[in-house]
Scaffold this active site. Sequence first.
Site, PDB file in Angstrom:
ATOM      1  CE  LYS A  32      34.261 -27.469  56.060  1.00  0.00           C
ATOM      2  NZ  LYS A  32      34.543 -26.756  54.707  1.00  0.00           N
ATOM      3  NE  ARG A  50      40.597 -23.651  48.311  1.00  0.00           N
ATOM      4  CZ  ARG A  50      39.382 -24.275  49.148  1.00  0.00           C
ATOM      5  NH1 ARG A  50      39.385 -22.594  50.425  1.00  0.00           N
ATOM      6  NH2 ARG A  50      39.327 -25.266  49.736  1.00  0.00           N
ATOM      7  NE  ARG A 110      32.632 -21.076  55.081  1.00  0.00           N
ATOM      8  CZ  ARG A 110      33.101 -21.124  54.229  1.00  0.00           C
ATOM      9  NH1 ARG A 110      34.239 -20.138  54.227  1.00  0.00           N
ATOM     10  NH2 ARG A 110      33.204 -21.950  53.472  1.00  0.00           N
TER      11      ARG A 110
HETATM   12  C1  EPZ Z   1      39.093 -29.581  49.885  1.00  0.00           C
HETATM   13  O1  EPZ Z   1      39.221 -28.249  49.578  1.00  0.00           O
HETATM   14  C2  EPZ Z   1      38.619 -29.824  51.777  1.00  0.00           C
HETATM   15  N1  EPZ Z   1      38.028 -28.747  51.006  1.00  0.00           N
HETATM   16  C3  EPZ Z   1      39.613 -28.264  52.626  1.00  0.00           C
HETATM   17  O2  EPZ Z   1      39.011 -27.886  53.528  1.00  0.00           O
HETATM   18  C4  EPZ Z   1      41.006 -28.347  52.159  1.00  0.00           C
HETATM   19  O3  EPZ Z   1      42.221 -27.832  53.223  1.00  0.00           O
HETATM   20  C5  EPZ Z   1      41.473 -29.311  50.642  1.00  0.00           C
HETATM   21  O4  EPZ Z   1      40.855 -29.900  50.426  1.00  0.00           O
HETATM   22  C6  EPZ Z   1      42.493 -30.157  51.068  1.00  0.00           C
HETATM   23  O5  EPZ Z   1      42.819 -30.759  51.868  1.00  0.00           O
HETATM   24  C7  EPZ Z   1      36.398 -29.454  51.394  1.00  0.00           C
HETATM   25  O6  EPZ Z   1      36.735 -30.824  51.337  1.00  0.00           O
HETATM   26  C8  EPZ Z   1      35.005 -28.727  51.250  1.00  0.00           C
HETATM   27  P1  EPZ Z   1      42.001 -28.976  47.064  1.00  0.00           P
HETATM   28  P2  EPZ Z   1      39.799 -28.915  47.901  1.00  0.00           P
HETATM   29  O7  EPZ Z   1      41.399 -29.287  45.477  1.00  0.00           O
HETATM   30  O8  EPZ Z   1      39.640 -29.604  47.271  1.00  0.00           O
HETATM   31  C9  EPZ Z   1      45.281 -26.647  44.610  1.00  0.00           C
HETATM   32  C10 EPZ Z   1      38.546 -26.614  55.721  1.00  0.00           C
HETATM   33  O9  EPZ Z   1      38.523 -25.926  55.878  1.00  0.00           O
HETATM   34  N2  EPZ Z   1      44.055 -27.148  43.333  1.00  0.00           N
HETATM   35  O10 EPZ Z   1      41.858 -30.435  47.156  1.00  0.00           O
HETATM   36  O11 EPZ Z   1      39.899 -27.025  47.788  1.00  0.00           O
HETATM   37  C11 EPZ Z   1      44.242 -26.021  44.832  1.00  0.00           C
HETATM   38  O12 EPZ Z   1      44.350 -24.561  44.910  1.00  0.00           O
HETATM   39  C12 EPZ Z   1      38.793 -26.562  53.980  1.00  0.00           C
HETATM   40  O13 EPZ Z   1      37.691 -27.055  55.799  1.00  0.00           O
HETATM   41  C13 EPZ Z   1      44.652 -26.731  41.843  1.00  0.00           C
HETATM   42  O14 EPZ Z   1      45.536 -26.400  41.372  1.00  0.00           O
HETATM   43  O15 EPZ Z   1      40.885 -28.703  47.921  1.00  0.00           O
HETATM   44  C14 EPZ Z   1      45.494 -27.140  46.440  1.00  0.00           C
HETATM   45  O16 EPZ Z   1      46.222 -25.596  46.135  1.00  0.00           O
HETATM   46  C15 EPZ Z   1      40.108 -25.537  53.431  1.00  0.00           C
HETATM   47  N3  EPZ Z   1      43.421 -26.427  40.514  1.00  0.00           N
HETATM   48  C16 EPZ Z   1      45.056 -27.885  46.258  1.00  0.00           C
HETATM   49  O17 EPZ Z   1      45.208 -27.714  45.085  1.00  0.00           O
HETATM   50  C17 EPZ Z   1      42.160 -27.408  41.268  1.00  0.00           C
HETATM   51  O18 EPZ Z   1      41.582 -27.083  39.714  1.00  0.00           O
HETATM   52  C18 EPZ Z   1      44.906 -29.353  47.111  1.00  0.00           C
HETATM   53  O19 EPZ Z   1      43.259 -28.654  46.566  1.00  0.00           O
HETATM   54  C19 EPZ Z   1      42.362 -27.911  41.566  1.00  0.00           C
HETATM   55  C20 EPZ Z   1      42.988 -27.724  42.914  1.00  0.00           C
END
Ligand code: EPZ
Length: 425
Positions: A22, A122, A406
């Site tokens: 995914k 997020r 999903r």
């Molecule tokens: C990706 O989400 C995955 N989703 C998530 O999988 C996964 O949990 C996550 O990476 C971490 O590995 C997809 O790939 C579609 P991040 P993403 O940006 O890109 C903070 C699943 O179950 N952050 O690496 O949204 C954020 O809040 C899903 O398959 C900011 O603060 O994750 C989080 O605490 C759930 N500001 C951390 O960084 C930003 O601009 C990591 O988020 C961006 C992120």
Amino acid sequence: MSAISIEKSEKLEGKIRVQGSKNEVLPILCATVINGNISIIHNCPRISDVYNTIKILNSIGCKTEWIDDNSLMVNSRNLNDYRVTCNCVRMMRSSIIFAGALVSRCKQAVCSYPGGCVIGERPIDMHIAAFRKMGIKVINNGKGIECIRYKEKNCKIRLRFPSVGATENIILASIIGNQTVYIYNYAKEPEIISLCSFLIKMGGIIDIRKDYIKISGVKKNCLKNVEYCIDSDRIVAATYMFVVAGCKGDVVLEAADIDKLRASADILKSAGVLINSDSNKGIAFEKKYIRIKMKEKLSLKGKVTTGPFPYFPTDMQSPLMALMAGNNTEFLCKETMFENRFKMANELIKMGADIIIKDNKAYIKGKQLHGCRVNASDLRAGAGLVIAGLGAEGRTVIQHADYIYRGYEDIIRDINSIGGNIHIV
Ligand code: EPZ
């Protein structure tokens, strides 16, 4: 909203072919708008997040067609809009990745704020800060963001945290144009490496080094049709490893790559689960496999902290909590990625679990669980409740099971194929 019912299942045997990933296919489907031509994506999982992404592609004029069960053709030649604002956008976090892809293709993009799981606030501040550094004006219009590229600017971006989404958006926004962009402290998840391989096959110029990724923009007409095969889903594979560890049995996961889920495998090995695999680098992922054998009831005293790859993945935290709660364990789980990802603990407590949540830690004392009605609150919590239900005495009914579809193509088919006892209610 559908529900599924689960009876206690033991001594699982056989093999499961692990579906396509995914979190690898979603950013790649966004990237298909960049070449203004044909992309053929093989091993594309039939999950609701893919169906919603297809609806978004269609809403901006891209033609899509399934050319066989798991091969999708996207034709972005007649793209006629740079605004992704249809309802599907609010159902998925990954829809924000269209921003970078459309900025490359159209020099502008309008994206509604992404929805997705309730696992945390997020924010997208890192995406926005990076775009602004790259010569892209970003307006927050309260409902989403409007991005306009006003300059093709060379720049070096250091992410304050290796965000997967921010890394993907910066790469996609840098493919077309007369600029060179460096990303430091980039996310090292396997899905990032795969997105880069897809874009390089499309004609992009990307250099991945240990400390940085360098993207050299190209002209639109340098990009070409592309055909690409999505790797298997490491989180689905790890989920099924946990299923076998909890139920006992002897199961082979086909097309599963141990190198992508070592942190999950190491926890199981420390609990006495036998894991062997063929992960020889030279062989295609289709030929890779992982064999999981467990004869005893799982017993473990330990702890884990979630983190960015290669640390223990936050997406396996809920399945881990379920596995630990239903076996002979004393376990501490620390969640560092998302501030609201322990919701599922309350559902496990309904099943008799002994879990104390304090700040971002879950203190688990494992015991025999018993089946009852529980609610899935997000994708991975749903998968965790399946693991809990397979080990619980009696019958478990998981409501709001749509969340599971999903990311899991057909968890009922897969687990029943090795002797599980799960049914749609
Ligand atoms: C990706 O989400 C995955 N989703 C998530 O999988 C996964 O949990 C996550 O990476 C971490 O590995 C997809 O790939 C579609 P991040 P993403 O940006 O890109 C903070 C699943 O179950 N952050 O690496 O949204 C954020 O809040 C899903 O398959 C900011 O603060 O994750 C989080 O605490 C759930 N500001 C951390 O960084 C930003 O601009 C990591 O988020 C961006 C992120």
